[in-house]
Design a protein around this motif. Structure first.
Motif, mmCIF file in Angstrom:
data_model
loop_
_atom_site.group_PDB
_atom_site.id
_atom_site.type_symbol
_atom_site.label_atom_id
_atom_site.label_comp_id
_atom_site.label_asym_id
_atom_site.label_seq_id
_atom_site.Cartn_x
_atom_site.Cartn_y
_atom_site.Cartn_z
ATOM 1 N N GLU A 93 7.621 7.538 1.265
ATOM 2 C CA GLU A 93 8.256 8.507 2.157
ATOM 3 C C GLU A 93 9.692 8.052 2.395
ATOM 4 O O GLU A 93 9.935 6.882 2.711
ATOM 5 C CB GLU A 93 7.503 8.589 3.494
ATOM 6 C CG GLU A 93 6.083 9.126 3.384
ATOM 7 C CD GLU A 93 6.015 10.635 3.198
ATOM 8 O OE1 GLU A 93 7.021 11.318 3.501
ATOM 9 O OE2 GLU A 93 4.960 11.124 2.742
ATOM 10 N N VAL A 94 10.620 8.968 2.231
ATOM 11 C CA VAL A 94 12.045 8.678 2.343
ATOM 12 C C VAL A 94 12.613 9.520 3.484
ATOM 13 O O VAL A 94 12.483 10.743 3.468
ATOM 14 C CB VAL A 94 12.770 9.009 1.021
ATOM 15 C CG1 VAL A 94 14.248 8.691 1.125
ATOM 16 C CG2 VAL A 94 12.133 8.263 -0.147
ATOM 17 N N LEU A 95 13.234 8.873 4.460
ATOM 18 C CA LEU A 95 13.798 9.589 5.602
ATOM 19 C C LEU A 95 15.265 9.212 5.761
ATOM 20 O O LEU A 95 15.618 8.037 5.682
ATOM 21 C CB LEU A 95 13.013 9.274 6.874
ATOM 22 C CG LEU A 95 13.443 10.018 8.141
ATOM 23 C CD1 LEU A 95 12.227 10.385 8.986
ATOM 24 C CD2 LEU A 95 14.421 9.199 8.973
ATOM 25 N N HIS A 96 16.109 10.223 5.991
ATOM 26 C CA HIS A 96 17.544 9.973 6.072
ATOM 27 C C HIS A 96 18.195 11.076 6.897
ATOM 28 O O HIS A 96 17.833 12.250 6.778
ATOM 29 C CB HIS A 96 18.147 9.969 4.663
ATOM 30 C CG HIS A 96 19.293 9.048 4.487
ATOM 31 N ND1 HIS A 96 19.321 8.067 3.531
ATOM 32 C CD2 HIS A 96 20.476 8.932 5.149
ATOM 33 C CE1 HIS A 96 20.459 7.400 3.589
ATOM 34 N NE2 HIS A 96 21.181 7.916 4.568
ATOM 35 N N ALA A 128 0.819 -1.214 0.000
ATOM 36 C CA ALA A 128 0.000 0.000 0.000
ATOM 37 C C ALA A 128 0.850 1.259 0.000
ATOM 38 O O ALA A 128 0.459 2.290 -0.547
ATOM 39 C CB ALA A 128 -0.930 0.002 1.212
ATOM 40 N N GLY A 129 1.984 1.204 0.657
ATOM 41 C CA GLY A 129 2.855 2.363 0.753
ATOM 42 C C GLY A 129 4.215 1.921 1.268
ATOM 43 O O GLY A 129 4.368 0.812 1.795
ATOM 44 N N LEU A 130 5.216 2.787 1.104
ATOM 45 C CA LEU A 130 6.581 2.440 1.442
ATOM 46 C C LEU A 130 7.247 3.573 2.218
ATOM 47 O O LEU A 130 7.116 4.738 1.848
ATOM 48 C CB LEU A 130 7.376 2.169 0.155
ATOM 49 C CG LEU A 130 8.870 1.940 0.272
ATOM 50 C CD1 LEU A 130 9.159 0.645 1.027
ATOM 51 C CD2 LEU A 130 9.507 1.904 -1.125
ATOM 52 N N VAL A 131 7.952 3.204 3.283
ATOM 53 C CA VAL A 131 8.778 4.148 4.037
ATOM 54 C C VAL A 131 10.184 3.576 4.101
ATOM 55 O O VAL A 131 10.378 2.439 4.536
ATOM 56 C CB VAL A 131 8.244 4.370 5.469
ATOM 57 C CG1 VAL A 131 9.160 5.320 6.244
ATOM 58 C CG2 VAL A 131 6.814 4.899 5.440
ATOM 59 N N THR A 132 11.173 4.351 3.647
ATOM 60 C CA THR A 132 12.559 3.920 3.758
ATOM 61 C C THR A 132 13.272 4.791 4.787
ATOM 62 O O THR A 132 13.111 6.012 4.793
ATOM 63 C CB THR A 132 13.297 4.001 2.408
ATOM 64 O OG1 THR A 132 13.388 5.358 1.970
ATOM 65 C CG2 THR A 132 12.596 3.156 1.355
ATOM 66 N N LEU A 133 14.052 4.157 5.637
ATOM 67 C CA LEU A 133 14.820 4.840 6.673
ATOM 68 C C LEU A 133 16.300 4.560 6.432
ATOM 69 O O LEU A 133 16.745 3.415 6.569
ATOM 70 C CB LEU A 133 14.427 4.331 8.066
ATOM 71 C CG LEU A 133 12.938 4.328 8.422
ATOM 72 C CD1 LEU A 133 12.733 3.683 9.790
ATOM 73 C CD2 LEU A 133 12.368 5.733 8.394
ATOM 74 N N ALA A 134 17.050 5.589 6.034
ATOM 75 C CA ALA A 134 18.493 5.432 5.794
ATOM 76 C C ALA A 134 18.769 4.217 4.917
ATOM 77 O O ALA A 134 19.653 3.414 5.188
ATOM 78 C CB ALA A 134 19.244 5.323 7.120
#
Length: 199
Positions: A139-142, A33-39
Motif C-alpha cells: 500500500e502506497v500513500l502520499h 508480510a506486507g509493506l506500507v509506504t508513507l511519502a
C-alpha cells in the motif's frame, strides 16, 4: 525483528524510513508480510546533490563545517525547517517541545544525515529494478502537496511498478500524512494487514 520474535511483520515506513522499508522488502522478501509506504523516497530524481549535503558529507565538511553548523545554527532556523516539513499543514501544537528538533543539529546527527542523503539516490537507483519482482501486499500513500518527496517522482512510479500495489493520494496533504490525516493512514495499514492475512 528477530529479537521481537516477528518472523514476517507488516512494515510501515515514512520518508527515508520508507526507503529502508522498501529495501527490506526487496532484499528480504521472505521476512515481510506486507509493506506500507508513507511519502516514501523510492526512485532516483533529477539534479545533483545540494551544496549543503555535498559539503557536510565530505571528509573536510565533517571535520570543519559540521561542527561549525552544530555550534552556530539558531534554534529558530531549525524550528523553521520543521515547519517546512509539515507544510502546507501546520506543525501540531507542542510538537517541537516533544520532538526536540535541535537534536537534529548535533554533530553526529548532521554527519549521519548528510551521509544518508549523499548515498540515497544511488541506492534507490540500484534498488528500483527489484520492485516488479515484489509479490507481497503493498500500500502506497502520499499527499499531493508534498514538496519534500514528490508524489510524481516516487509514489506514482512505485505503484505502477509493484504488481498489485495500491496508491492512495491525499489531496492537499504535505510530507507528514500521519499527522495530517491519521485516519487515512490507519485505514491503509489495516487494508495492508488484511491483504497479508494478518486480520
Amino acid at each position: 525483528m528477530v529479537e521481537l520474535g516477528a518472523d514476517r511483520p507488516l512494515v510501515v515506513g515514512h520518508s527515508y524510513g520508507g526507503s529502508v522499508a522498501l529495501a527490506w522488502a526487496v532484499q528480504r522478501p521472505r521476512n515481510i508480510a506486507g509493506l506500507v509506504t508513507l511519502a516514501a523516497a523510492s526512485h532516483p530524481w533529477q539534479g545533483d546533490l545540494p551544496l549543503f549535503y555535498r559539503v557536510t558529507s565530505s571528509a573536510l565538511g565533517r571535520a570543519v563545517a559540521v561542527p561549525a553548523i552544530a555550534a552556530l545554527v539558531p534554534a529558530n532556523t531549525v524550528n523553521g525547517m520543521v515547519e517546512g516539513v509539515f507544510a502546507p499543514q501546520s506543525e501540531p501544537e507542542g510538537y517541537a517541545a516533544h520532538f526536540g528538533p535541535l537534536m537534529s543539529a548535533s554533530r553526529k546527527t548532521l554527519a549521519a544525515n548528510a551521509q544518508q542523503r549523499a548515498t540515497l539516490k544511488d541506492e534507490l537507483a540500484a534498488m528500483a529494478p527489484g520492485y516488479p519482482a515484489l509479490s507481497l501486499p503493498v500500500e502506497v500513500l502520499h499527499g499531493d502537496a508534498d514538496t519534500t518527496v514528490g508524489l510524481d517522482i516516487h509514489s506514482r512510479p512505485l505503484s505502477r511498478e509493484v504488481p498489485g500495489a495500491r496508491l492512495t493520494v491525499l489531496p492537499g496533504v504535505g510530507h507528514m500524512p500521519h499527522h495530517a490525516d491519521p485516519e487515512a493512514v490507519v485505514a491503509v495499514i489495516g487494508r495492508a494487514a488484511a491483504r497479508a492475512g494478518l486480520r
